[in-house]
Design a protein around this motif. Structure first.
Motif, PDB file in Angstrom:
ATOM      1  N   ALA A  89       0.855  -1.189   0.000  1.00 29.47           N
ATOM      2  CA  ALA A  89       0.000   0.000   0.000  1.00 29.47           C
ATOM      3  C   ALA A  89       0.888   1.235   0.000  1.00 29.47           C
ATOM      4  O   ALA A  89       1.752   1.392   0.860  1.00 29.47           O
ATOM      5  CB  ALA A  89      -0.914  -0.012   1.224  1.00 29.47           C
ATOM      6  N   LEU A  90       0.677   2.124  -0.960  1.00 29.14           N
ATOM      7  CA  LEU A  90       1.556   3.273  -1.180  1.00 29.14           C
ATOM      8  C   LEU A  90       0.780   4.575  -1.060  1.00 29.14           C
ATOM      9  O   LEU A  90      -0.370   4.666  -1.478  1.00 29.14           O
ATOM     10  CB  LEU A  90       2.199   3.169  -2.569  1.00 29.14           C
ATOM     11  N   ALA A  91       1.426   5.577  -0.483  1.00 30.01           N
ATOM     12  CA  ALA A  91       0.829   6.910  -0.378  1.00 30.01           C
ATOM     13  C   ALA A  91       1.939   7.938  -0.294  1.00 30.01           C
ATOM     14  O   ALA A  91       3.069   7.635   0.104  1.00 30.01           O
ATOM     15  CB  ALA A  91      -0.083   7.015   0.853  1.00 30.01           C
ATOM     16  N   ALA A  92       1.619   9.170  -0.679  1.00 27.68           N
ATOM     17  CA  ALA A  92       2.533  10.302  -0.560  1.00 27.68           C
ATOM     18  C   ALA A  92       1.854  11.348   0.315  1.00 27.68           C
ATOM     19  O   ALA A  92       0.909  12.008  -0.115  1.00 27.68           O
ATOM     20  CB  ALA A  92       2.874  10.874  -1.941  1.00 27.68           C
ATOM     21  N   GLU A  93       2.305  11.470   1.551  1.00 30.62           N
ATOM     22  CA  GLU A  93       1.651  12.354   2.524  1.00 30.62           C
ATOM     23  C   GLU A  93       2.666  12.773   3.578  1.00 30.62           C
ATOM     24  O   GLU A  93       3.602  12.025   3.896  1.00 30.62           O
ATOM     25  CB  GLU A  93       0.464  11.649   3.180  1.00 30.62           C
ATOM     26  N   THR A  94       2.481  13.987   4.118  1.00 28.91           N
ATOM     27  CA  THR A  94       3.375  14.490   5.158  1.00 28.91           C
ATOM     28  C   THR A  94       2.640  14.881   6.439  1.00 28.91           C
ATOM     29  O   THR A  94       3.288  15.120   7.456  1.00 28.91           O
ATOM     30  CB  THR A  94       4.154  15.715   4.646  1.00 28.91           C
ATOM     31  N   THR A 139      10.281  15.248   6.967  1.00 30.75           N
ATOM     32  CA  THR A 139       9.255  15.869   6.131  1.00 30.75           C
ATOM     33  C   THR A 139       7.883  15.885   6.804  1.00 30.75           C
ATOM     34  O   THR A 139       6.974  16.559   6.315  1.00 30.75           O
ATOM     35  CB  THR A 139       9.138  15.129   4.790  1.00 30.75           C
ATOM     36  N   LEU A 140       7.709  15.157   7.896  1.00 26.49           N
ATOM     37  CA  LEU A 140       6.411  15.087   8.552  1.00 26.49           C
ATOM     38  C   LEU A 140       6.141  16.346   9.365  1.00 26.49           C
ATOM     39  O   LEU A 140       7.062  16.995   9.861  1.00 26.49           O
ATOM     40  CB  LEU A 140       6.341  13.858   9.460  1.00 26.49           C
ATOM     41  N   TRP A 141       4.866  16.683   9.513  1.00 27.57           N
ATOM     42  CA  TRP A 141       4.467  17.808  10.350  1.00 27.57           C
ATOM     43  C   TRP A 141       3.126  17.477  10.999  1.00 27.57           C
ATOM     44  O   TRP A 141       2.332  16.705  10.488  1.00 27.57           O
ATOM     45  CB  TRP A 141       4.344  19.093   9.528  1.00 27.57           C
ATOM     46  N   THR A 142       2.911  18.033  12.169  1.00 25.94           N
ATOM     47  CA  THR A 142       1.679  17.821  12.910  1.00 25.94           C
ATOM     48  C   THR A 142       1.086  19.154  13.329  1.00 25.94           C
ATOM     49  O   THR A 142       1.827  20.129  13.560  1.00 25.94           O
ATOM     50  CB  THR A 142       1.928  16.952  14.152  1.00 25.94           C
ATOM     51  N   GLU A 143      -0.217  19.211  13.430  1.00 16.97           N
ATOM     52  CA  GLU A 143      -0.900  20.434  13.837  1.00 16.97           C
ATOM     53  C   GLU A 143      -0.667  20.762  15.312  1.00 16.97           C
ATOM     54  O   GLU A 143      -0.970  21.870  15.750  1.00 16.97           O
ATOM     55  CB  GLU A 143      -2.404  20.296  13.582  1.00 16.97           C
ATOM     56  N   SER A 152       5.767  24.962  14.597  1.00 16.84           N
ATOM     57  CA  SER A 152       7.008  25.168  13.858  1.00 16.84           C
ATOM     58  C   SER A 152       6.918  24.559  12.466  1.00 16.84           C
ATOM     59  O   SER A 152       6.109  23.657  12.219  1.00 16.84           O
ATOM     60  CB  SER A 152       8.177  24.543  14.621  1.00 16.84           C
ATOM     61  N   PRO A 153       7.742  25.022  11.534  1.00 16.95           N
ATOM     62  CA  PRO A 153       7.731  24.446  10.175  1.00 16.95           C
ATOM     63  C   PRO A 153       8.306  23.039  10.157  1.00 16.95           C
ATOM     64  O   PRO A 153       9.037  22.651  11.078  1.00 16.95           O
ATOM     65  CB  PRO A 153       8.602  25.428   9.380  1.00 16.95           C
ATOM     66  N   PRO A 154       8.003  22.248   9.139  1.00 18.06           N
ATOM     67  CA  PRO A 154       8.539  20.883   9.059  1.00 18.06           C
ATOM     68  C   PRO A 154      10.058  20.877   9.037  1.00 18.06           C
ATOM     69  O   PRO A 154      10.695  21.758   8.464  1.00 18.06           O
ATOM     70  CB  PRO A 154       7.962  20.355   7.737  1.00 18.06           C
ATOM     71  N   GLY A 155      10.636  19.861   9.684  1.00 17.00           N
ATOM     72  CA  GLY A 155      12.083  19.732   9.736  1.00 17.00           C
ATOM     73  C   GLY A 155      12.715  20.307  10.973  1.00 17.00           C
ATOM     74  O   GLY A 155      13.875  20.000  11.268  1.00 17.00           O
ATOM     75  N   THR A 156      11.970  21.145  11.721  1.00 15.74           N
ATOM     76  CA  THR A 156      12.524  21.702  12.945  1.00 15.74           C
ATOM     77  C   THR A 156      12.488  20.676  14.059  1.00 15.74           C
ATOM     78  O   THR A 156      11.838  19.637  13.970  1.00 15.74           O
ATOM     79  CB  THR A 156      11.744  22.955  13.358  1.00 15.74           C
ATOM     80  N   VAL A 157      13.208  20.976  15.133  1.00 12.43           N
ATOM     81  CA  VAL A 157      13.306  20.043  16.249  1.00 12.43           C
ATOM     82  C   VAL A 157      11.930  19.740  16.839  1.00 12.43           C
ATOM     83  O   VAL A 157      11.594  18.586  17.113  1.00 12.43           O
ATOM     84  CB  VAL A 157      14.249  20.609  17.329  1.00 12.43           C
ATOM     85  N   THR A 158      11.108  20.774  16.996  1.00 10.30           N
ATOM     86  CA  THR A 158       9.790  20.585  17.598  1.00 10.30           C
ATOM     87  C   THR A 158       8.914  19.681  16.740  1.00 10.30           C
ATOM     88  O   THR A 158       8.251  18.767  17.249  1.00 10.30           O
ATOM     89  CB  THR A 158       9.107  21.943  17.808  1.00 10.30           C
ATOM     90  N   GLN A 159       8.891  19.908  15.435  1.00  8.13           N
ATOM     91  CA  GLN A 159       8.070  19.090  14.539  1.00  8.13           C
ATOM     92  C   GLN A 159       8.579  17.657  14.469  1.00  8.13           C
ATOM     93  O   GLN A 159       7.789  16.702  14.495  1.00  8.13           O
ATOM     94  CB  GLN A 159       8.048  19.711  13.145  1.00  8.13           C
ATOM     95  N   VAL A 160       9.875  17.475  14.356  1.00  9.16           N
ATOM     96  CA  VAL A 160      10.437  16.120  14.272  1.00  9.16           C
ATOM     97  C   VAL A 160      10.128  15.328  15.537  1.00  9.16           C
ATOM     98  O   VAL A 160       9.717  14.162  15.484  1.00  9.16           O
ATOM     99  CB  VAL A 160      11.955  16.190  14.021  1.00  9.16           C
ATOM    100  N   ARG A 161      10.284  15.969  16.674  1.00  7.50           N
ATOM    101  CA  ARG A 161      10.036  15.287  17.948  1.00  7.50           C
ATOM    102  C   ARG A 161       8.566  14.946  18.108  1.00  7.50           C
ATOM    103  O   ARG A 161       8.207  13.815  18.483  1.00  7.50           O
ATOM    104  CB  ARG A 161      10.520  16.165  19.107  1.00  7.50           C
TER     105      ARG A 161
END
Length: 305
Positions: free
Chosen positions: A148-153, A178-182, A186-195
């Motif tokens: 199962a394949l998808a392209a999503e961040t 590349t992932l981000w959460t609401e 912070s923008p994707p790739g930052t320490v806060t988003q990655v964690r």
């Protein structure tokens, strides 16, 4: 309205400072400190006005029935060797390596091997479009595998998609940067988003017994980029190493809660993907020129290789 506070976080090591500075005193990196919104709570979400009442956790003794962690073998012997005999259900792995070294190739082959064994495998790409992943699968001869394949961040969209059906046995996220959460501003790739993104996905894997594989970028020093806390959150950290000018690759474990960390897996990059090298000694000795003066052979041991 409450005033939102900000802090300055180093994107290399995760150190927090009250004001901006040009050089991080913790890791020594220059121009790596970025202003980020301070999020409340461990999960990175907004702070609660009133803490909820906790539940009572049962306390047990050291003696009791223990069982070995259930594993799923991928069918790729070199990969199973490094992980300790297969992937443990509900575990989280972090795979790092230089760009173009073959991380995505290795993982799409592992997903196809899982799917061909009858297990549900999901591959979510945050860096490549579906068409690019399909082209790689076609080149490797994996189009018949029910992956199962998808392209999503978006972490929320990924979790909603996964919870809509049966939990997969294997979930690959390429990549965690590349992932981000609401739950984080912070923008994707930052320490806060990655964690925050890694914590949400690891929580899902532990709850539903899914083997989670996260792909991580590496810095110029060869270390996995981002805060070191991500490495502490996962159960195993694997490095895929090699020289881009040569076809040989080594998969190495630097952390493994369910196996040894001295084993290595040897692969050869070919036109049809990564192939396993069952006998590295014969391979490397075969490349030695017997007519060259000053050639030397030594015995090196790493794990069982």
């Amino acid at each position: 309205m409450a005033r939102r506070s900000t802090s300055f976080v180093c994107q290399s090591c995760g150190a927090v400072y009250p004001k901006w500075t040009g050089r991080c005193e913790s890791c020594g990196e220059w121009n790596s400190i970025v202003e980020e919104q301070v999020s409340g709570g461990v999960g990175g979400g907004p702070a609660k006005t009133k803490p909820s009442k906790g539940r009572i956790v049962p306390l047990v003794g050291l003696q009791g029935d223990t069982k070995e962690a259930p594993r799923i073998k991928s069918g790729i012997k070199e990969l199973d060797r490094v992980t300790g005999g297969g992937f443990v259900r509900g575990s989280a792995l972090l795979v790092g390596g230089d760009p173009g070294i073959g991380k995505s190739t290795l993982l799409i082959q592992a997903a196809a091997a899982f799917a061909r064994l009858g297990h549900k495998a999901v591959y979510i790409s945050g860096e490549e479009a579906i068409g690019q992943v399909r082209l790689r699968a076609e080149r490797l001869g994996l189009t018949d595998a029910p992956v199962a394949l998808a392209a999503e961040t978006s972490v929320e969209d990924i979790l909603a998609t996964l919870q809509d059906g049966e939990p997969p046995a294997l979930l690959i996220l390429d990549s965690i940067q590349t992932l981000w959460t609401e739950q984080a501003d912070s923008p994707p790739g930052t320490v806060t988003q990655v964690r925050a993104s890694a914590q949400a996905m690891v929580r899902y894997a532990k709850k539903f017994g899914t083997t989670l594989v996260l792909v991580g970028h590496v810095t110029k020093d060869g270390q996995i980029a981002g805060p070191r806390v991500v490495e502490h959150m996962v159960d195993a950290v694997l490095y895929f190493e090699g020289d881009g000018a040569h076809q040989f690759r080594i998969l190495r474990s630097v952390k493994n809660r369910f196996g040894a960390t001295d084993e290595i897996g040897v692969f050869e990059m070919t036109g049809s993907g990564l192939s396993e090298v069952a006998n590295p000694s014969a391979l490397f000795l075969g490349e030695r020129s017997t007519n060259s003066p000053g050639a030397a052979v030594f015995a090196g041991l790493e794990g069982s290789r």
